[in-house]
Design a protein around this motif. Structure first.
Motif, PDB file in Angstrom:
ATOM      1  N   GLY A  69       0.844  -1.185   0.000  1.00  0.00           N
ATOM      2  CA  GLY A  69       0.000   0.000   0.000  1.00  0.00           C
ATOM      3  C   GLY A  69       0.881   1.238   0.000  1.00  0.00           C
ATOM      4  N   CYS A 131      -3.622  -0.350  -8.629  1.00  0.00           N
ATOM      5  CA  CYS A 131      -3.916   0.627  -7.573  1.00  0.00           C
ATOM      6  C   CYS A 131      -5.388   1.016  -7.548  1.00  0.00           C
ATOM      7  N   THR A 157      -4.568   1.195  -2.132  1.00  0.00           N
ATOM      8  CA  THR A 157      -4.492  -0.249  -1.952  1.00  0.00           C
ATOM      9  C   THR A 157      -4.188  -0.850  -3.317  1.00  0.00           C
TER      10      THR A 157
END
Length: 217
Positions: A69, A131, A157
Motif C-alpha cells: 500500500g 492501484c 491499496t
C-alpha cells in the motif's frame, strides 16, 4: 569485512517523475505526467506470524501474505485521475463525486546518492500495479499572511499482478546503479522510452514479465 568505505555510503532521497496509467478495460492505458508530486509513502502490510502449537511446543509460524500500500501526496493531479478519485464529468466543467473508482498503475522515481557522486549517483524507478485510491480528507483554509498551497493526499491499496516463477506482486523497483555496462545502459534507456513515451509514441506501463524481458542483458 569493512564498513563505510568511500563510495559505499549510500542513501535514498526525493521523489519525482510521477506518471499515472489509468486502466482501460483490463489493460493499462496511456501514461500521463503527474505534476506537483510531493511524497509517496510506501506502507506494506501483512506478513504477520500466526503461531501453531503441537505436542506442548511451538510447532511453527505461518505467515500471512504481504500486501503493498502507499500514500500519494501532491499539490495537483492530472485530469485523468478524476475517475480514479471517484469523480465523473456531468457536463464540461462540472464534476460530481461519489462515483465508482477506476483502477490505475503508477510510477515514480527516487534518487540514490553516495558520498562521492552525491545525488548524481543513480536512481530507482518504482512501478506500482493494480492501484485503487481511497477517499481522503481535503482541508480548505482561508488565505492569510502566511499562505500555503493545499496538499492533496490519497491512500492506495493494490491488487497484485502475475509474475512467472514468483508470487504475484504490486510493486517493482529498477535500480539504475545495476545497469552500468554499455549494453545494460542501452536496455534501461530503451525501457524508459517505453515508460515515459517519446515523439508520437504514448507512454505505457509494462507488466513485470515484460519488464524482465526488456531489461535482461
Amino acid at each position: 569485512m569493512t564498513w563505510d568505505d568511500i563510495g559505499e555510503r549510500l542513501y535514498e532521497t526525493g521523489v519525482k517523475k510521477g506518471v499515472l496509467y489509468p486502466m482501460t478495460g483490463s489493460t493499462y492505458g496511456d501514461g500521463v505526467a503527474w505534476n506537483g508530486l510531493t511524497a509517496v509513502n510506501e506502507s506494506p502490510s501483512g506478513a504477520e506470524a500466526t503461531a501453531i502449537w503441537a505436542d506442548d511446543i511451538k510447532y511453527l509460524n505461518l505467515y500471512s501474505r504481504e500486501e503493498f500500500g502507499a500514500t500519494i501526496e501532491a499539490y495537483t493531479y492530472p485530469d485523468e485521475f478524476a475517475e480514479c478519485d471517484g469523480s465523473a464529468q456531468l457536463v464540461n466543467g462540472v464534476n460530481i463525486g461519489q462515483q465508482p473508482r477506476k483502477s490505475f498503475g503508477f510510477s515514480y522515481v527516487t534518487t540514490i546518492g553516495n558520498d562521492v557522486d552525491g545525488e548524481a549517483h543513480g536512481y530507482k524507478i518504482h512501478l506500482v500495479y493494480g492501484c485503487k485510491a481511497s477517499p481522503s480528507e481535503r482541508s480548505h483554509a482561508t488565505i492569510n499572511d502566511s499562505p500555503e498551497a493545499m496538499t492533496f493526499s490519497w491512500t492506495l491499496t493494490t491488487t497484485p499482478v502475475e509474475v512467472t516463477g514468483h508470487l504475484p506482486v504490486s510493486h517493482l523497483e529498477i535500480d539504475s546503479t545495476k545497469f552500468t555496462a554499455t549494453d545494460a545502459k542501452a536496455k534501461l534507456t530503451a525501457f524508459e522510452k517505453i515508460l515515459y513515451g517519446e515523439d508520437n509514441v504514448a507512454a505505457r506501463l509494462p507488466l513485470p514479465d515484460e519488464v524482465k524481458t526488456l531489461l535482461t542483458v
